[in-house]
Design a protein around this motif. Structure first.
Motif, short mmCIF file in Angstrom:
data_model
loop_
_atom_site.label_atom_id
_atom_site.label_comp_id
_atom_site.label_asym_id
_atom_site.label_seq_id
_atom_site.Cartn_x
_atom_site.Cartn_y
_atom_site.Cartn_z
N LYS A 259 2.88 5.86 -3.16
CA LYS A 259 3.98 6.72 -3.82
C LYS A 259 4.07 6.80 -5.47
O LYS A 259 4.03 7.60 -5.94
N ASN A 260 3.29 5.47 -5.98
CA ASN A 260 3.09 5.62 -7.39
C ASN A 260 2.07 6.33 -7.75
O ASN A 260 2.17 6.94 -8.76
N LYS A 261 1.14 6.40 -6.97
CA LYS A 261 0.08 7.19 -7.24
C LYS A 261 0.47 8.77 -7.54
O LYS A 261 0.03 9.51 -8.27
N GLU A 262 1.18 9.24 -6.27
CA GLU A 262 1.85 10.52 -6.48
C GLU A 262 2.58 10.78 -7.54
O GLU A 262 2.43 11.90 -8.32
N LYS A 263 3.65 9.80 -7.89
CA LYS A 263 4.37 9.98 -9.27
C LYS A 263 3.40 10.15 -10.44
O LYS A 263 3.67 10.86 -11.45
N GLU A 264 2.38 9.30 -10.39
CA GLU A 264 1.26 9.16 -11.58
C GLU A 264 0.71 10.57 -11.73
O GLU A 264 0.60 11.05 -12.92
N ASP A 265 0.34 11.28 -10.68
CA ASP A 265 -0.16 12.51 -10.58
C ASP A 265 0.83 13.65 -11.26
O ASP A 265 0.33 14.41 -11.65
N GLU A 266 1.92 13.62 -10.71
CA GLU A 266 3.05 14.25 -11.17
C GLU A 266 3.25 14.42 -12.56
O GLU A 266 3.11 15.22 -13.50
N GLN B 138 0.83 -1.11 -0.02
CA GLN B 138 0.05 -0.07 -0.14
C GLN B 138 0.94 1.15 -0.01
O GLN B 138 0.42 2.27 -0.74
N GLU B 139 1.98 1.32 0.74
CA GLU B 139 2.85 2.35 0.75
C GLU B 139 3.34 2.63 -0.65
O GLU B 139 3.48 4.07 -1.10
N VAL B 140 3.77 1.62 -1.18
CA VAL B 140 4.21 1.78 -2.72
C VAL B 140 3.44 2.05 -3.70
O VAL B 140 3.64 3.22 -4.56
N ASP B 141 2.16 1.56 -3.38
CA ASP B 141 1.34 2.04 -4.40
C ASP B 141 0.74 3.65 -4.17
O ASP B 141 0.46 4.28 -5.14
#
Length: 106
Positions: free
Chosen positions: A66-73, A61-64
């Motif tokens: 962080k990936n969501k944040e990168k995807e938004d960026e 969940q933590e990795v997911d």
């Protein structure tokens, strides 16, 4: 012979962490009674498949997140580069964006 509670608890830790073969550590429990053997096996199964599964889930969940944040960026970056706002990025828009210092810095 576990020589007390500390050694017994340590052997339980070894059972779930790979420090010792849990089948070898189960032998004294089965020798005492089948109930103790079943209890020991239930501990090992519940710990390995329950507790450790929960820990893995937390990490995933933590990795997911962080990936969501990168995807938004990345989505925001493509939104800036899409100057005509048609939802796609043309070669001209990409070329223009790569000349833009702000876009390149991101």
């Amino acid at each position: 012979n576990w020589n007390g509670m500390g050694c017994a608890v340590c052997s339980l830790f070894y059972s779930i962490s790979g420090g010792a073969d849990w089948a070898e550590l189960a032998t004294p429990f089965w020798t005492m009674s089948w109930g103790n053997g079943v209890s020991y096996m239930a501990f090992v199964i519940a710990t390995i498949f329950g507790l450790l599964n929960i820990l893995v889930c937390i990490f995933v969940q933590e990795v997911d997140a962080k990936n969501k944040e990168k995807e938004d960026e990345i989505a925001a970056l493509f939104d800036v580069m899409d100057t005509d706002k048609n939802g796609s990025l043309s070669a001209e828009e990409l070329s223009e964006a790569l000349r833009n210092d702000i876009v390149v810095a991101q």
